[in-house]
Design an enzyme around this catalytic site. Structure first.
Site, PDB file in Angstrom:
ATOM      1  N   LYS A   1       0.817  -1.213   0.000  1.00  0.00           N
ATOM      2  CA  LYS A   1       0.000   0.000   0.000  1.00  0.00           C
ATOM      3  C   LYS A   1       0.857   1.272   0.000  1.00  0.00           C
ATOM      4  O   LYS A   1       0.627   2.176  -0.795  1.00  0.00           O
ATOM      5  CB  LYS A   1      -0.952  -0.034   1.193  1.00  0.00           C
ATOM      6  CG  LYS A   1      -1.887   1.145   1.315  1.00  0.00           C
ATOM      7  CD  LYS A   1      -3.121   0.814   2.122  1.00  0.00           C
ATOM      8  CE  LYS A   1      -2.840   0.013   3.369  1.00  0.00           C
ATOM      9  NZ  LYS A   1      -1.982   0.706   4.353  1.00  0.00           N
TER      10      LYS A   1
ATOM     11  N   PHE B   1       3.539  -8.699  -9.514  1.00  0.00           N
ATOM     12  CA  PHE B   1       4.705  -9.537  -9.228  1.00  0.00           C
ATOM     13  C   PHE B   1       5.106 -10.271 -10.509  1.00  0.00           C
ATOM     14  O   PHE B   1       4.248 -10.560 -11.356  1.00  0.00           O
ATOM     15  CB  PHE B   1       4.387 -10.554  -8.128  1.00  0.00           C
ATOM     16  CG  PHE B   1       4.444  -9.989  -6.734  1.00  0.00           C
ATOM     17  CD1 PHE B   1       5.463 -10.312  -5.860  1.00  0.00           C
ATOM     18  CD2 PHE B   1       3.445  -9.126  -6.276  1.00  0.00           C
ATOM     19  CE1 PHE B   1       5.516  -9.789  -4.584  1.00  0.00           C
ATOM     20  CE2 PHE B   1       3.485  -8.601  -4.998  1.00  0.00           C
ATOM     21  CZ  PHE B   1       4.522  -8.931  -4.150  1.00  0.00           C
TER      22      PHE B   1
ATOM     23  N   ARG C   1       1.950   8.287   7.139  1.00  0.00           N
ATOM     24  CA  ARG C   1       2.185   8.151   8.576  1.00  0.00           C
ATOM     25  C   ARG C   1       3.655   7.851   8.843  1.00  0.00           C
ATOM     26  O   ARG C   1       4.354   7.311   7.990  1.00  0.00           O
ATOM     27  CB  ARG C   1       1.349   7.000   9.154  1.00  0.00           C
ATOM     28  CG  ARG C   1      -0.141   7.241   9.144  1.00  0.00           C
ATOM     29  CD  ARG C   1      -0.894   6.018   9.641  1.00  0.00           C
ATOM     30  NE  ARG C   1      -0.644   4.856   8.797  1.00  0.00           N
ATOM     31  CZ  ARG C   1      -0.893   3.598   9.149  1.00  0.00           C
ATOM     32  NH1 ARG C   1      -1.382   3.334  10.336  1.00  0.00           N
ATOM     33  NH2 ARG C   1      -0.652   2.615   8.327  1.00  0.00           N
TER      34      ARG C   1
ATOM     35  N   ALA D   1      -4.099   1.387  12.678  1.00  0.00           N
ATOM     36  CA  ALA D   1      -5.452   1.360  12.125  1.00  0.00           C
ATOM     37  C   ALA D   1      -6.292   0.217  12.684  1.00  0.00           C
ATOM     38  O   ALA D   1      -7.513   0.261  12.607  1.00  0.00           O
ATOM     39  CB  ALA D   1      -5.397   1.254  10.609  1.00  0.00           C
TER      40      ALA D   1
ATOM     41  N   PHE E   1      -3.822  -0.622   6.983  1.00  0.00           N
ATOM     42  CA  PHE E   1      -4.443  -1.942   6.820  1.00  0.00           C
ATOM     43  C   PHE E   1      -5.499  -1.931   5.721  1.00  0.00           C
ATOM     44  O   PHE E   1      -5.440  -1.118   4.803  1.00  0.00           O
ATOM     45  CB  PHE E   1      -5.001  -2.454   8.143  1.00  0.00           C
ATOM     46  CG  PHE E   1      -3.927  -2.819   9.148  1.00  0.00           C
ATOM     47  CD1 PHE E   1      -2.873  -3.646   8.793  1.00  0.00           C
ATOM     48  CD2 PHE E   1      -3.947  -2.310  10.437  1.00  0.00           C
ATOM     49  CE1 PHE E   1      -1.867  -3.985   9.699  1.00  0.00           C
ATOM     50  CE2 PHE E   1      -2.951  -2.632  11.350  1.00  0.00           C
ATOM     51  CZ  PHE E   1      -1.911  -3.475  10.980  1.00  0.00           C
TER      52      PHE E   1
ATOM     53  N   TRP F   1       7.215  -0.812  -7.714  1.00  0.00           N
ATOM     54  CA  TRP F   1       8.308  -1.393  -6.922  1.00  0.00           C
ATOM     55  C   TRP F   1       9.568  -1.529  -7.777  1.00  0.00           C
ATOM     56  O   TRP F   1      10.669  -1.199  -7.332  1.00  0.00           O
ATOM     57  CB  TRP F   1       7.897  -2.759  -6.373  1.00  0.00           C
ATOM     58  CG  TRP F   1       8.908  -3.344  -5.433  1.00  0.00           C
ATOM     59  CD1 TRP F   1       8.976  -3.186  -4.082  1.00  0.00           C
ATOM     60  CD2 TRP F   1      10.025  -4.193  -5.780  1.00  0.00           C
ATOM     61  NE1 TRP F   1      10.055  -3.866  -3.562  1.00  0.00           N
ATOM     62  CE2 TRP F   1      10.722  -4.503  -4.579  1.00  0.00           C
ATOM     63  CE3 TRP F   1      10.500  -4.724  -6.979  1.00  0.00           C
ATOM     64  CZ2 TRP F   1      11.853  -5.303  -4.560  1.00  0.00           C
ATOM     65  CZ3 TRP F   1      11.639  -5.522  -6.962  1.00  0.00           C
ATOM     66  CH2 TRP F   1      12.302  -5.801  -5.748  1.00  0.00           C
TER      67      TRP F   1
ATOM     68  N   THR G   1       4.004   1.501  -0.787  1.00  0.00           N
ATOM     69  CA  THR G   1       4.772   1.479  -2.037  1.00  0.00           C
ATOM     70  C   THR G   1       3.934   2.044  -3.178  1.00  0.00           C
ATOM     71  O   THR G   1       4.413   2.862  -3.984  1.00  0.00           O
ATOM     72  CB  THR G   1       5.217   0.039  -2.358  1.00  0.00           C
ATOM     73  OG1 THR G   1       5.996  -0.466  -1.269  1.00  0.00           O
ATOM     74  CG2 THR G   1       6.033  -0.017  -3.638  1.00  0.00           C
TER      75      THR G   1
ATOM     76  N   LYS H   1       7.759  -5.817  10.512  1.00  0.00           N
ATOM     77  CA  LYS H   1       7.919  -5.154   9.218  1.00  0.00           C
ATOM     78  C   LYS H   1       9.371  -4.911   8.841  1.00  0.00           C
ATOM     79  O   LYS H   1       9.748  -5.015   7.674  1.00  0.00           O
ATOM     80  CB  LYS H   1       7.167  -3.821   9.214  1.00  0.00           C
ATOM     81  CG  LYS H   1       5.654  -3.981   9.099  1.00  0.00           C
ATOM     82  CD  LYS H   1       4.994  -2.637   8.839  1.00  0.00           C
ATOM     83  CE  LYS H   1       3.512  -2.823   8.549  1.00  0.00           C
ATOM     84  NZ  LYS H   1       2.855  -1.535   8.230  1.00  0.00           N
TER      85      LYS H   1
END
Length: 557
Positions: free
Chosen positions: A72, A383, A95, A274, A302, A411, A74, A106
């Site tokens: 998200k 991907f 954030r 969240a 999220f 990405w 990214t 993470k």
């Protein structure tokens, strides 16, 4: 040759000096406070000159998260760089990461690949000290409260009914429930206590919902810390704490200006969870992004049932914001996981698992378009293992709902990989929309809970424990019934059961406790086994994080 890690990519690119980034936004140097070469705080008083909204507001949200990842942040960064590639004046609003997840699961939260905000290491670690200020203000209030009790308890506080907890920005399950004040007479009143993680604290929520120092002090003053023996709420104002707390927060309240790898300006400010809190960056940062850019791209934490719901029902209501478009991020891998595919099998084409998992995406999309009345695009974070047939299936199902799909390759390609998504976002923002909330302020607390559960989660309804039902009646009698609701719920399911993947139906949501965050201006409803202090996993990300003799950090990913 292997892929570079996120931190290696970030360290390979030399950022633009922050004063040049600020100059691009035409910020008067009077309002810029540099924190080294590549970070700066921007004085919120800049908004007093002209606070009118200038830009279009774009919200990026996602499907229900899975271990397969969605990307998200990214996508938010890559979309912004894509808009910049098209010649648009765009500002990102994100954030700040919490140290708990950075050292826990993470290992970093500043985007990924070639779609990141930098300086990545600073943002993921101490940054400009905002979270330390928030924790200090929280714990100052706790210290003043316990000192008041120790010094005679003039307010007749019931020590068995203290609602204010201390906080620390770390995943530390050992601190969830503690006994403190042990020792002798001079060491305080022994009592049961506990810690929340800083990003779940009411101070964090207040920090992100305040619009000025005056508003901040007013919100801090309204915090309920305990109840008296006669059942009356005791506030921070009665303890005369709000002035000192605001003094600790005055510099932190100024948004942090950084940049993407491609030099797009980004405000990174505040960071409530969240699944526990309301999951959005600060109103001040979003307002600055709207004021300075033609497009302000922000995200909510999220899945859309948590972050987007709270962004729309809480933040937009309090700040009088109206989004112009919404992006729902999904990956084929994650949708196959929702359809029952095992993590080790997600790289294989599996149209049946994808078909079973797609209802999760479609339900989030339908919520945005039908419940909230907003235009939406699905961003498929691509991907290399995704097949043409899998991508076509996602496109066909979304098109049936009248929603377009844009492939996102940010990405690997940065802004160039976000141009297709950016073009669709521009198209959507030029349309009118019929934005509305999922409930009305004057609905009862229980009716608001029912509206969110039925409309957003697609549950059969809500069950309140006897104590939660009593709390709802008490809160309404105290005059808090018109506040929005912040549901604390697992992020892994539309339901309050993390094992129910996909788009479950006919389940019921159990609300076990209700608590007013009077300063933040919302009521927190705790469901399931949700906790306000996470723990570290068996193998914490911290084990891989290191620094060499030259100060170069490794292991953030």
């Amino acid at each position: 040759m292997g892929f570079l890690s996120d931190i290696e990519i970030a360290q390979s690119i030399k950022p633009t000096p922050i004063m040049q980034v600020a100059e691009k936004l035409k910020i008067d140097p009077e309002y810029i406070e540099p924190y080294g070469k590549y970070k700066a705080k921007i004085d919120f008083n800049m908004l007093n000159e002209n606070s009118a909204k200038a830009g279009k507001l774009v919200l990026v949200t996602a499907i229900t998260p899975t271990p397969a990842g969605e990307g998200k942040t990214t996508t938010t960064v890559g979309l912004s760089d894509g808009l910049a590639k098209l010649g648009k004046n765009v500002v990102v609003a994100l954030r700040e990461p919490s140290l708990g997840p950075v050292f826990g699961v993470k290992g970093g939260a500043a985007g990924g690949g070639y779609a990141q905000v930098v300086p990545m290491e600073d943002i993921n670690l101490h940054f400009t000290g905002d979270f330390h200020a928030i924790g200090a203000a929280n714990n100052l209030l706790a210290a003043i409260l316990d000192n008041h009790i120790h010094q005679g308890n003039e307010l007749d506080i019931d020590t068995r009914n203290i609602t204010w907890r201390r906080c620390v920005d770390m995943n530390d399950r050992q601190l969830r429930f503690i006994v403190d004040g042990m020792g002798g007479k001079t060491d305080g009143m022994p009592r049961e206590d506990g810690y929340d993680i800083t990003v779940a604290s009411e101070i964090m929520a207040i920090f992100c919902l305040a619009t000025s120092i005056t508003d901040l002090k007013s919100k801090l003053a309204s915090i309920i810390v305990a109840y008296s023996r006669s059942g009356e709420p005791i506030t921070a104002s009665q303890l005369k704490a709000e002035g000192a707390m605001a003094a600790l927060l005055k510099d932190a309240l100024k948004p942090n200006l950084v940049q993407t790898l491609e030099g797009t300006p980004a405000f990174v400010h505040g960071g409530p969870f969240a699944n526990i809190a309301h999951g959005c960056n600060s109103i001040i940062a979003t307002s600055m992004a709207l004021h300075l850019g033609d497009y302000a791209v922000t995200e909510a934490g999220f899945g859309a049932d948590l972050g987007a719901e709270k962004f729309l029902d809480i933040k937009c209501r309090i700040a009088d914001l109206q989004p112009d478009a919404v992006v729902v991020v999904a990956t084929v891998r994650a949708l196959k996981h929702h359809g029952g595919a095992k993590k080790e099998d997600l790289t294989r084409e599996d149209l049946e698992a994808l078909e079973r998992g797609l209802p999760n995406l479609l339900q989030h999309v339908e919520n945005i378009t039908k419940v909230y009345g907003l235009p939406c695009v699905v961003a498929v974070n691509q991907f290399p293992t995704d097949t043409e047939a899998e991508t076509k299936l996602v496109e066909d199902k979304c098109r049936a709902l009248g929603v377009n799909v844009a492939l996102s390759e940010v990405w690997a390609k940065g802004g160039e990989g976000g141009v297709a998504l950016a073009k669709e976002v521009i198209r959507l923002t030029e349309q009118s929309n019929d934005f509305r909330f999922s409930y009305q302020s004057d609905d009862s607390i229980i009716d608001k809970l029912e509206s969110i559960a039925r409309k957003v989660y697609h549950a059969a309804g809500v069950d309140l424990t006897p104590s939660a039902r009593e709390q709802a009646a008490k809160l309404e009698s105290l005059g808090f019934g018109n506040m929005p609701i912040c549901i604390a719920k697992t992020q892994y399911s539309f339901s309050d059961d993390p094992s129910l993947l996909g788009a479950p139906k006919d389940f019921r949501v159990t609300v076990r406790s209700l608590k007013v965050s009077a300063g933040a201006g919302f009521i927190v409803a705790l469901t399931g086994d949700i906790m306000t202090m996470p723990g570290l996993p068996k193998v914490p990300a911290a084990e891989k994080i290191d620094v060499d003799e030259k100060g170069k950090i490794s292991g953030l990913f």
